[in-house]
Motif scaffolding. Structure first.
Motif, short mmCIF file in Angstrom:
data_model
loop_
_atom_site.label_atom_id
_atom_site.label_comp_id
_atom_site.label_asym_id
_atom_site.label_seq_id
_atom_site.Cartn_x
_atom_site.Cartn_y
_atom_site.Cartn_z
N ASP A 1 -3.18 -11.38 7.63
CA ASP A 1 -4.70 -11.28 7.63
C ASP A 1 -5.14 -10.14 6.56
OD1 ASP A 1 -7.29 -11.35 8.38
OD2 ASP A 1 -7.01 -10.07 10.09
N ALA A 2 -5.07 -10.77 5.45
CA ALA A 2 -5.37 -9.86 4.03
C ALA A 2 -5.93 -10.86 3.06
CB ALA A 2 -4.11 -9.18 3.76
N VAL A 3 -6.89 -9.97 2.10
CA VAL A 3 -7.25 -10.58 1.11
C VAL A 3 -6.82 -9.75 -0.22
CG1 VAL A 3 -9.62 -10.88 -0.28
CG2 VAL A 3 -9.54 -11.07 2.20
N PRO A 4 -5.91 -10.53 -1.22
CA PRO A 4 -5.41 -9.96 -2.25
C PRO A 4 -6.67 -9.65 -3.28
CG PRO A 4 -4.27 -11.98 -1.78
CD PRO A 4 -5.39 -11.86 -0.70
N ALA B 1 -1.01 -13.10 -11.48
CA ALA B 1 -2.10 -12.55 -10.93
C ALA B 1 -3.37 -13.26 -11.35
CB ALA B 1 -1.94 -11.13 -10.84
N ARG B 2 -3.41 -13.24 -12.71
CA ARG B 2 -4.74 -13.72 -13.27
C ARG B 2 -5.02 -15.25 -12.87
NH1 ARG B 2 -2.82 -11.36 -18.54
NH2 ARG B 2 -3.56 -9.34 -18.63
N ALA B 3 -4.14 -15.90 -12.88
CA ALA B 3 -4.14 -17.43 -12.75
C ALA B 3 -4.60 -17.33 -11.27
CB ALA B 3 -2.66 -18.11 -13.02
N ALA B 4 -3.91 -16.53 -10.29
CA ALA B 4 -4.51 -16.53 -8.86
C ALA B 4 -5.73 -15.90 -8.95
CB ALA B 4 -3.32 -15.73 -8.20
N LEU C 1 3.06 -12.33 -0.81
CA LEU C 1 2.23 -11.70 -0.18
C LEU C 1 0.73 -12.45 -0.38
CD1 LEU C 1 3.09 -7.96 0.02
CD2 LEU C 1 3.32 -9.64 1.95
N VAL C 2 0.67 -12.66 -1.74
CA VAL C 2 -0.62 -13.47 -1.83
C VAL C 2 -0.58 -14.86 -1.43
CG1 VAL C 2 -1.81 -14.63 -3.90
CG2 VAL C 2 -1.18 -12.16 -3.95
#
Length: 192
Positions: free
Chosen positions: A27-30, A46-49, A17-18
């Protein structure tokens, strides 16, 4: 839609999803990811992203009410308005359930209501499908409520159960449809 995730291990649906959000397919902001497992792959990617991350678990906060409050506060402080469970292996507390009611989604690796409920997660679900001799399995995206796997269904994807299937083969076939199924369900949820 501002997405946050709860994950215990790899968080493959969250990762999908990210990526979809960043490519414009959703249409989203992780914004954030919480894991109850300090060594989870989900926390690392997730940290790396660039997502806000936190390790919040019963090992750190043995009082269930305090843990629920910490998770809820972290998620709300991140700006999240939609919460996705991505292989999260713990029950949610009432604060999180209430704060994200109607915007809290989970994916379950079976065609609910079959093979759902307390104790039915991960490999146990696929083993139950095989033991029952089901001709098909799949995945279900549903809204999360206080009952385990009891919330309203948003989408399902079906896959055949083949006579030659073992646990690994069935699991791989189901996992192959989960990311796109969750994406479709969130695209629908995001529509005004």
């Amino acid at each position: 839609m501002k997405l946050a995730f709860l994950a215990s291990h790899g968080g493959s649906a969250a990762k999908h999803l990210v990526q979809a959000s960043r490519e414009g397919a959703l249409d989203a902001v992780p914004v954030a990811l919480v894991s109850n497992n300090s060594t989870s792959a989900a926390l690392a990617w997730a940290r790396a992203a660039g997502l806000r991350t936190a390790h919040l678990s019963s090992a750190r906060y043995p009082d269930a009410g305090e843990l629920d409050e910490r998770i809820c506060s972290f998620l709300l402080d991140s700006g999240a308005d939609t919460l996705v469970l991505s292989g999260y292996m713990r029950e949610l507390g009432p604060r999180v359930l209430n704060a994200f009611a109607g915007r809290l989604v989970n994916i379950h690796p079976s065609l609910l209501p079959r093979h759902g409920g307390r104790g039915m997660y991960g490999d146990r679900v696929h083993e139950a499908v095989l033991a029952a001799g089901d001709a098909e399995s799949g995945a279900t995206v549903h809204l999360v409520t206080a009952g385990i796997d009891e919330g309203p269904m948003l989408a399902q994807s079906r896959v055949p159960v083949l006579p030659s299937d073992d646990l690994a083969a069935l699991k791989a076939r189901v996992q192959a449809v989960e990311g796109d199924l969750m994406l479709r369900a969130l695209q629908e949820l995001a529509r005004p």
